[in-house]
Design a protein around this motif. Structure first.
Motif, PDB file in Angstrom:
ATOM      1  N   VAL A   1       1.020  -1.216   0.310  1.00  0.00           N
ATOM      2  CA  VAL A   1      -0.298  -0.095  -0.312  1.00  0.00           C
ATOM      3  C   VAL A   1       0.847   0.880  -0.209  1.00  0.00           C
ATOM      4  O   VAL A   1       0.874   2.515  -0.719  1.00  0.00           O
ATOM      5  CB  VAL A   1      -0.986   0.162   1.198  1.00  0.00           C
ATOM      6  CG1 VAL A   1      -1.250   0.990   1.243  1.00  0.00           C
ATOM      7  CG2 VAL A   1      -1.837  -1.113   1.055  1.00  0.00           C
ATOM      8  N   PHE A   2       1.721   1.089   0.513  1.00  0.00           N
ATOM      9  CA  PHE A   2       2.560   1.939   1.225  1.00  0.00           C
ATOM     10  C   PHE A   2       3.343   2.829  -0.604  1.00  0.00           C
ATOM     11  O   PHE A   2       3.501   3.596  -0.753  1.00  0.00           O
ATOM     12  CB  PHE A   2       3.662   1.529   2.570  1.00  0.00           C
ATOM     13  CG  PHE A   2       4.474   3.321   2.213  1.00  0.00           C
ATOM     14  CD1 PHE A   2       5.051   4.409   2.363  1.00  0.00           C
ATOM     15  CD2 PHE A   2       6.315   2.529   1.354  1.00  0.00           C
ATOM     16  CE1 PHE A   2       5.848   5.311   2.850  1.00  0.00           C
ATOM     17  CE2 PHE A   2       7.134   3.663   1.249  1.00  0.00           C
ATOM     18  CZ  PHE A   2       7.607   5.510   1.662  1.00  0.00           C
ATOM     19  N   LEU A   3       4.060   1.479  -1.730  1.00  0.00           N
ATOM     20  CA  LEU A   3       4.866   1.474  -2.719  1.00  0.00           C
ATOM     21  C   LEU A   3       3.177   2.468  -3.413  1.00  0.00           C
ATOM     22  O   LEU A   3       3.702   2.762  -4.247  1.00  0.00           O
ATOM     23  CB  LEU A   3       5.039   0.221  -2.849  1.00  0.00           C
ATOM     24  CG  LEU A   3       6.597  -0.248  -1.668  1.00  0.00           C
ATOM     25  CD1 LEU A   3       6.824  -1.194  -2.632  1.00  0.00           C
ATOM     26  CD2 LEU A   3       7.482   0.809  -2.336  1.00  0.00           C
ATOM     27  N   LYS A   4       2.355   1.966  -3.728  1.00  0.00           N
ATOM     28  CA  LYS A   4       1.187   2.387  -4.182  1.00  0.00           C
ATOM     29  C   LYS A   4       1.463   3.667  -4.714  1.00  0.00           C
ATOM     30  O   LYS A   4       0.910   4.714  -5.024  1.00  0.00           O
ATOM     31  CB  LYS A   4      -0.222   1.454  -4.482  1.00  0.00           C
ATOM     32  CG  LYS A   4       0.073  -0.215  -4.586  1.00  0.00           C
ATOM     33  CD  LYS A   4      -1.068  -0.727  -4.211  1.00  0.00           C
ATOM     34  CE  LYS A   4      -1.354  -2.102  -5.405  1.00  0.00           C
ATOM     35  NZ  LYS A   4      -2.435  -2.837  -4.778  1.00  0.00           N
ATOM     36  N   LYS A   5       1.883   4.055  -3.360  1.00  0.00           N
ATOM     37  CA  LYS A   5       1.770   5.834  -2.553  1.00  0.00           C
ATOM     38  C   LYS A   5       2.326   6.360  -3.283  1.00  0.00           C
ATOM     39  O   LYS A   5       2.347   7.258  -3.427  1.00  0.00           O
ATOM     40  CB  LYS A   5       0.240   6.235  -1.638  1.00  0.00           C
ATOM     41  CG  LYS A   5      -0.373   5.757  -0.236  1.00  0.00           C
ATOM     42  CD  LYS A   5      -0.159   5.692   0.649  1.00  0.00           C
ATOM     43  CE  LYS A   5      -1.921   5.677   0.994  1.00  0.00           C
ATOM     44  NZ  LYS A   5      -2.024   5.539   2.633  1.00  0.00           N
ATOM     45  N   VAL A   6       3.366   6.363  -2.825  1.00  0.00           N
ATOM     46  CA  VAL A   6       4.685   6.814  -3.595  1.00  0.00           C
ATOM     47  C   VAL A   6       5.305   6.161  -4.301  1.00  0.00           C
ATOM     48  O   VAL A   6       5.505   4.731  -4.745  1.00  0.00           O
ATOM     49  CB  VAL A   6       5.475   6.650  -1.999  1.00  0.00           C
ATOM     50  CG1 VAL A   6       5.576   6.944  -0.583  1.00  0.00           C
ATOM     51  CG2 VAL A   6       6.202   5.123  -1.853  1.00  0.00           C
ATOM     52  N   ARG A   7       5.646   7.937  -5.035  1.00  0.00           N
ATOM     53  CA  ARG A   7       6.184   7.125  -6.339  1.00  0.00           C
ATOM     54  C   ARG A   7       7.727   7.982  -7.639  1.00  0.00           C
ATOM     55  O   ARG A   7       8.059   7.707  -8.289  1.00  0.00           O
ATOM     56  CB  ARG A   7       5.243   7.641  -7.732  1.00  0.00           C
ATOM     57  CG  ARG A   7       4.368   6.684  -7.613  1.00  0.00           C
ATOM     58  CD  ARG A   7       4.217   5.724  -8.160  1.00  0.00           C
ATOM     59  NE  ARG A   7       3.123   4.418  -8.223  1.00  0.00           N
ATOM     60  CZ  ARG A   7       3.273   3.633  -7.802  1.00  0.00           C
ATOM     61  NH1 ARG A   7       4.193   2.508  -8.450  1.00  0.00           N
ATOM     62  NH2 ARG A   7       2.050   2.491  -8.373  1.00  0.00           N
ATOM     63  N   SER A   8       7.992   8.568  -5.952  1.00  0.00           N
ATOM     64  CA  SER A   8       9.349   8.992  -6.143  1.00  0.00           C
ATOM     65  C   SER A   8       9.832   9.221  -4.814  1.00  0.00           C
ATOM     66  O   SER A   8       9.256   9.330  -3.501  1.00  0.00           O
ATOM     67  CB  SER A   8       9.317  10.695  -5.993  1.00  0.00           C
ATOM     68  OG  SER A   8       8.118  11.598  -5.283  1.00  0.00           O
ATOM     69  N   ALA A   9      11.414  10.250  -4.567  1.00  0.00           N
ATOM     70  CA  ALA A   9      11.568  10.194  -3.214  1.00  0.00           C
ATOM     71  C   ALA A   9      10.809  11.424  -2.194  1.00  0.00           C
ATOM     72  O   ALA A   9      11.014  10.907  -1.533  1.00  0.00           O
ATOM     73  CB  ALA A   9      13.068  10.398  -3.472  1.00  0.00           C
ATOM     74  N   ARG A  10      10.696  12.476  -2.836  1.00  0.00           N
ATOM     75  CA  ARG A  10       9.473  13.110  -2.545  1.00  0.00           C
ATOM     76  C   ARG A  10       8.378  12.584  -2.403  1.00  0.00           C
ATOM     77  O   ARG A  10       8.360  13.049  -0.517  1.00  0.00           O
ATOM     78  CB  ARG A  10       9.337  14.392  -3.313  1.00  0.00           C
ATOM     79  CG  ARG A  10       8.955  15.625  -3.092  1.00  0.00           C
ATOM     80  CD  ARG A  10       8.456  17.145  -4.140  1.00  0.00           C
ATOM     81  NE  ARG A  10       7.956  18.315  -3.250  1.00  0.00           N
ATOM     82  CZ  ARG A  10       6.460  17.737  -3.287  1.00  0.00           C
ATOM     83  NH1 ARG A  10       5.712  16.618  -3.251  1.00  0.00           N
ATOM     84  NH2 ARG A  10       5.445  18.928  -2.874  1.00  0.00           N
ATOM     85  N   THR A  11       7.671  12.453  -2.284  1.00  0.00           N
ATOM     86  CA  THR A  11       6.231  11.195  -1.754  1.00  0.00           C
ATOM     87  C   THR A  11       6.483  10.657  -0.703  1.00  0.00           C
ATOM     88  O   THR A  11       6.126  10.194  -0.372  1.00  0.00           O
ATOM     89  CB  THR A  11       5.722  11.035  -3.032  1.00  0.00           C
ATOM     90  OG1 THR A  11       6.052   9.756  -3.952  1.00  0.00           O
ATOM     91  CG2 THR A  11       4.825  12.432  -4.119  1.00  0.00           C
ATOM     92  N   SER A  12       8.005   9.953  -1.380  1.00  0.00           N
ATOM     93  CA  SER A  12       7.954   9.049   0.098  1.00  0.00           C
ATOM     94  C   SER A  12       8.371   9.008   1.596  1.00  0.00           C
ATOM     95  O   SER A  12       7.698   8.929   2.281  1.00  0.00           O
ATOM     96  CB  SER A  12       8.582   7.894  -0.084  1.00  0.00           C
ATOM     97  OG  SER A  12      10.017   8.195  -0.532  1.00  0.00           O
TER      98      SER A  12
END
Length: 87
Positions: free
Chosen positions: A53-64
């Motif tokens: 679920v975390f990986l689906k939400k974040v697609r870049s270093a900034r969003t992570s």
């Protein structure tokens, strides 16, 4: 007399692939999965689902980074601003 190249290559390969005495003395490795209880396996799957679920939400270093900060604040962590905060 010329050395037989295929034979030389085979001998080299055997020397590389032959296990050393140190490797033979090591205990056989087993998968950690085999020693887990069913409850522990279920916990692993729950963790993996949360991570997906975390990986689906974040697609870049900034969003992570933003998502990690959001999750930390939701868990009660506060931003470190002053050394007086540390006890």
């Amino acid at each position: 007399m010329r050395p037989c190249l295929p034979g030389l290559a085979l001998m080299s390969l055997l020397l590389v692939l032959a296990p050393t005495q140190a490797q033979q003395d090591l205990p056989k490795k087993r998968s950690g999965w085999l020693v887990l209880t069913p409850a522990q396996k279920e916990e692993v799957f729950r963790y993996a689902e949360d991570y997906k679920v975390f990986l689906k939400k974040v697609r870049s270093a900034r969003t992570s980074t933003l998502e990690t900060i959001r999750l930390a604040r939701a868990a009660g962590f506060e931003e470190y601003r002053d050394t007086k905060q540390v006890k």
